[in-house]
Motif scaffolding. Structure first.
Motif, PDB file in Angstrom:
ATOM      1  N   UNK A  64      -4.943 -13.539   7.471  1.00 14.74           N
ATOM      2  CA  UNK A  64      -5.834 -12.855   6.544  1.00 14.74           C
ATOM      3  C   UNK A  64      -6.857 -12.049   7.349  1.00 14.74           C
ATOM      4  N   UNK A  65      -7.626 -11.215   6.633  1.00 10.10           N
ATOM      5  CA  UNK A  65      -8.596 -10.334   7.284  1.00 10.10           C
ATOM      6  C   UNK A  65      -9.993 -10.950   7.242  1.00 10.10           C
ATOM      7  N   UNK A  66     -10.670 -11.003   8.377  1.00 10.26           N
ATOM      8  CA  UNK A  66     -12.012 -11.559   8.445  1.00 10.26           C
ATOM      9  C   UNK A  66     -12.993 -10.770   7.570  1.00 10.26           C
ATOM     10  N   UNK A  67     -12.772  -9.481   7.415  1.00 10.64           N
ATOM     11  CA  UNK A  67     -13.705  -8.670   6.612  1.00 10.64           C
ATOM     12  C   UNK A  67     -13.751  -9.143   5.157  1.00 10.64           C
ATOM     13  N   UNK A  68     -12.639  -9.718   4.655  1.00 13.47           N
ATOM     14  CA  UNK A  68     -12.644 -10.213   3.277  1.00 13.47           C
ATOM     15  C   UNK A  68     -13.592 -11.398   3.126  1.00 13.47           C
ATOM     16  N   UNK A  69     -13.617 -12.302   4.105  1.00 12.78           N
ATOM     17  CA  UNK A  69     -14.521 -13.448   4.053  1.00 12.78           C
ATOM     18  C   UNK A  69     -15.968 -12.975   4.154  1.00 12.78           C
ATOM     19  N   UNK A  70     -16.195 -11.972   4.977  1.00  9.79           N
ATOM     20  CA  UNK A  70     -17.552 -11.452   5.110  1.00  9.79           C
ATOM     21  C   UNK A  70     -18.008 -10.754   3.839  1.00  9.79           C
ATOM     22  N   UNK A  71     -17.086 -10.096   3.144  1.00  6.69           N
ATOM     23  CA  UNK A  71     -17.431  -9.464   1.866  1.00  6.69           C
ATOM     24  C   UNK A  71     -17.874 -10.513   0.854  1.00  6.69           C
ATOM     25  N   UNK A  72     -17.121 -11.591   0.757  1.00  2.00           N
ATOM     26  CA  UNK A  72     -17.470 -12.681  -0.166  1.00  2.00           C
ATOM     27  C   UNK A  72     -18.814 -13.288   0.220  1.00  2.00           C
ATOM     28  N   UNK A  73     -19.021 -13.486   1.511  1.00  2.00           N
ATOM     29  CA  UNK A  73     -20.287 -14.065   1.979  1.00  2.00           C
ATOM     30  C   UNK A  73     -21.468 -13.165   1.633  1.00  2.00           C
ATOM     31  N   UNK A  74     -21.313 -11.852   1.812  1.00  8.17           N
ATOM     32  CA  UNK A  74     -22.428 -10.937   1.533  1.00  8.17           C
ATOM     33  C   UNK A  74     -22.837 -10.981   0.065  1.00  8.17           C
ATOM     34  N   UNK A  75     -21.858 -11.127  -0.813  1.00  3.88           N
ATOM     35  CA  UNK A  75     -22.150 -11.089  -2.249  1.00  3.88           C
ATOM     36  C   UNK A  75     -22.632 -12.441  -2.760  1.00  3.88           C
ATOM     37  N   UNK A  76     -21.951 -13.509  -2.355  1.00  2.54           N
ATOM     38  CA  UNK A  76     -22.231 -14.826  -2.938  1.00  2.54           C
ATOM     39  C   UNK A  76     -23.066 -15.730  -2.048  1.00  2.54           C
ATOM     40  N   UNK A  77     -23.341 -15.307  -0.794  1.00  4.35           N
ATOM     41  CA  UNK A  77     -24.129 -16.142   0.096  1.00  4.35           C
ATOM     42  C   UNK A  77     -23.271 -17.142   0.847  1.00  4.35           C
ATOM     43  N   UNK A  78     -23.950 -17.975   1.628  1.00  4.95           N
ATOM     44  CA  UNK A  78     -23.238 -18.970   2.415  1.00  4.95           C
ATOM     45  C   UNK A  78     -22.791 -18.413   3.754  1.00  4.95           C
ATOM     46  N   UNK A  79     -21.757 -19.007   4.324  1.00  8.19           N
ATOM     47  CA  UNK A  79     -21.234 -18.614   5.622  1.00  8.19           C
ATOM     48  C   UNK A  79     -19.740 -18.330   5.505  1.00  8.19           C
ATOM     49  N   UNK A  80     -19.199 -17.751   6.550  1.00  2.00           N
ATOM     50  CA  UNK A  80     -17.749 -17.532   6.584  1.00  2.00           C
ATOM     51  C   UNK A  80     -17.013 -18.862   6.506  1.00  2.00           C
ATOM     52  N   UNK A  81     -17.541 -19.889   7.169  1.00  3.33           N
ATOM     53  CA  UNK A  81     -16.913 -21.212   7.109  1.00  3.33           C
ATOM     54  C   UNK A  81     -16.887 -21.745   5.683  1.00  3.33           C
TER      55      UNK A  81
END
Length: 478
Positions: A248-265
Motif C-alpha cells: 500500500x501507499x504511505x501517503x494514504x495513511x498520512x492523508x487519513x492521519x491529517x484529517x482524523x488525527x492520530x499517527x500513522x501507526x
C-alpha cells in the motif's frame, strides 16, 4: 571465550517444534542495476558484509550430557554457498508464484548443526526483478551482540564500492572436556545458570514428546484450539504455511492521519481491525457490537529499567484491544488512537523517524526483537502484530535498488496467523503468514486489508470535501 546462550534463548529453543519453526524472515525485491544483480553478485556482497555479523558464521555446540548451556562456536566447515541458495520462478514469474515459494521455504526449520540462517536468491520475476528471501533463527538475532544480516547488506546509494575480502580463519572447535570445564567454571561464577540448564533439559524432553504428539495430530488432521481462543486463527498451527503480501501507499495513511488525527501507526492498526472484521463476515463469523481482538504490538521505548539494544532503545509488548465489532471506520480509528495515546504520553515512546533513522535497514532486526518479546509474553492474546517504520528513501544492495520489502513473521505456539508491517520509501508492506490448513482464505484477508484502508481513505476525502474553505483539517503529526 565462547558465548553461552542466555536463559531466554534456551527457552526459545525448547519451544521450537516442527509446527512452530522460530525463525524470522524477510522478502525483498530488487531492480537490478546496469551491471546486473545475479547469484554471484549477491554471494560476493554477502561475503564482503558478513564480517559485521560474525555470529552468522557460528553454530551451536552442546556440552557432554547437556550439563551446561550450549555455546556459540565458529563453524570450522563454514560454506557460504550452503547458506546462500539460488532459485528461480517459472515464467511468467508472478508475485503469486513468489508467494508460494516463500510459503514452502518458510515452513522448513533451520538445521541446528549449522549456522542458523539461509538466504535465497530468486530470479525470474516479471520485469527482470530479483528477490532475496532470508531466514534468521530467533536465537541468532538479539539486537545486542547480533543484528539481522539484512540490516548490514543495504546502502543508501548504489556505489560502486570496492569489495574487501576478509581473511577469516575459524577458531578451533573446543573439545568436549573443555566445554564441560568451561561450563562448570561459568556455573560457579553464576549459579543461576544451573537453573537455566535444568529448565533447558526439561524443555528438550517435553519438546521431543510434543513432536510425537504433533505428528499424531497431523495424521488425523486435528487443530487444537488455544484455551480462550474464539477466533479462527487462535489455534495450534500445522507444519505448513500460506503467505500473503500486500503493498500500500504511505501517503494514504498520512492523508487519513491529517484529517482524523492520530499517527500513522494508529491508521495501520485501525486498517487491520477493519480488515479482520470484514474477513470474519465473509466467513459468517460474529462481529457483534463490542467484540474485540486483543493484539500484542511490540513497541520501541526508552526504558532505564530494561537493557537497551544496540539499536538505542528497548522493545516491549503493548496490549491493545482492536475494535472489530465497531462498524464505523472512523470510530475504530479514534478508539485505537485513544488506546495508544497513554503509551505516547509516557514520554518513553520512540518516534517513528528515530527508528527509521537507525543505520542500515533496521526493520529486519526490529521485527526479530518484536517476535522475541511476543515469545516472552504470557498474556492471552489473539494476534501478534509487528509494525516497524523504515527509511523513506531508496536503498541498494550491490548497486541494485530495493523496490519492495515485506516481513514474513513466524507463527508462534498457539497462533494460526501473524502479521508484520514495514514502511519503506513511500510504501507500506504487509506480510501475512497463516496456517495452510486452517486459513486457506488468507488471500481474502489480504484483500480486506486493501479495502479497509480504502474505506478510511474515503472518509478522509469526504471530510475534506465537507470542510469549510480556510478551515484547517491537519491533525497531530508523528
Amino acid at each position: 571465550m565462547a558465548q553461552r546462550l542466555s536463559s531466554g534463548d534456551l527457552t526459545i529453543l525448547a519451544r521450537e517444534t516442527a509446527r512452530t519453526p522460530l525463525h524470522n524472515a524477510t522478502l525483498e525485491i530488487f531492480q537490478p542495476g546496469p551491471d546486473g544483480f545475479g547469484y554471484d553478485d549477491v554471494l560476493a556482497h554477502i561475503e564482503d558484509r558478513i564480517a559485521f555479523v560474525p555470529r552468522y558464521r557460528q553454530r551451536l555446540r552442546t556440552s557432554p550430557g547437556r550439563l551446561t548451556n550450549p555455546v556459540w562456536i565458529d563453524d570450522t566447515s563454514f560454506d557460504l554457498t550452503y547458506h546462500v541458495r539460488r532459485s528461480a520462478l517459472p515464467r511468467p514469474g508472478t508475485t503469486e508464484q513468489l508467494r508460494d515459494l516463500v510459503a514452502r521455504v518458510v515452513s522448513r526449520r533451520l538445521d541446528r548443526a549449522r549456522p542458523l540462517w539461509e538466504m535465497y536468491v530468486v530470479e525470474g520475476l516479471e520485469g527482470g526483478r530479483v528477490a532475496l528471501f532470508s531466514k534468521s533463527h530467533q536465537v541468532l538475532v538479539d539486537g545486542s551482540r547480533t543484528v539481522d544480516i539484512g540490516q548490514v547488506l543495504l546502502d543508501v546509494d548504489p556505489g560502486p564500492r570496492q569489495l574487501v575480502r576478509e581473511d577469516w580463519t575459524p577458531h578451533p572447535a573446543p573439545t568436549g572436556p573443555g566445554l564441560l570445564l568451561g561450563g562448570v567454571r561459568d556455573l560457579a561464577l553464576d549459579p543461576a545458570r544451573a537453573v537455566d540448564t535444568a529448565r533447558s533439559t526439561v524443555g528438550s524432553v517435553r519438546r521431543g514428546a510434543g513432536v510425537v504428539g504433533e505428528r499424531v495430530g497431523a495424521a488425523v488432521g486435528l487443530h487444537r484450539r488455544r484455551p480462550g481462543g474464539d477466533l479462527p486463527f487462535t489455534l495450534e498451527p500445522s507444519e505448513q504455511r500460506r503467505v500473503a503480501l500486500v503493498r500500500t501507499a504511505l501517503r494514504d495513511y498520512r492523508t487519513v492521519r491529517r484529517v482524523h488525527g492520530g499517527t500513522v501507526n494508529d491508521v495501520v492498526l485501525a486498517t487491520v481491525a477493519g480488515a479482520v472484521r470484514t474477513w470474519l463476515m465473509t466467513r459468517a463469523e460474529s462481529v457483534s457490537a463490542g467484540r474485540r481482538l486483543r493484539a500484542l504490538v511490540p513497541m520501541s521505548v526508552i526504558d532505564e529499567e530494561s537493557e537497551p539494544t544496540s539499536l538505542g532503545s528497548s522493545v516491549i509488548g503493548h496490549l491493545i484491544d482492536l475494535p472489530i465489532g465497531e462498524p464505523s471506520p472512523v470510530v475504530r480509528l479514534h478508539q485505537v488512537s485513544y488506546a495508544l495515546r497513554a503509551h505516547s504520553e509516557t514520554g518513553r515512546a520512540v518516534a517513528a523517524d528515530r527508528i527509521a533513522g537507525v543505520a542500515g535497514f533496521a526493520p529486519t532486526t526490529f521485527h526479530a526483537l518484536g517476535t522475541r518479546v511476543a515469545l516472552e509474553d504470557d498474556h492471552d492474546v489473539h494476534l501478534v502484530l509487528t509494525n516497524v517504520p523504515g527509511p523513506q528513501f531508496p536503498m541498494f544492495a550491490a548497486r541494485a535498488e530495493m523496490t519492495e520489502s515485506y516481513p514474513v513473521p513466524p507463527l508462534l505456539p498457539g497462533f494460526g496467523l501473524s502479521i508484520g508491517v514495514t514502511s519503506y520509501d513511500g510504501s507500506v508492506g504487509y506480510g501475512l503468514v497463516a496456517d495452510r490448513e486452517a486459513l486457506p482464505d488468507v488471500e481474502v484477508l489480504a484483500q480486506c486489508l486493501r479495502e479497509s484502508l480504502d474505506e478510511l481513505l474515503d472518509t478522509a476525502r469526504d471530510d475534506r470535501a465537507r470542510a469549510p474553505r480556510g478551515r484547517a483539517t491537519e491533525g497531530p503529526r508523528r
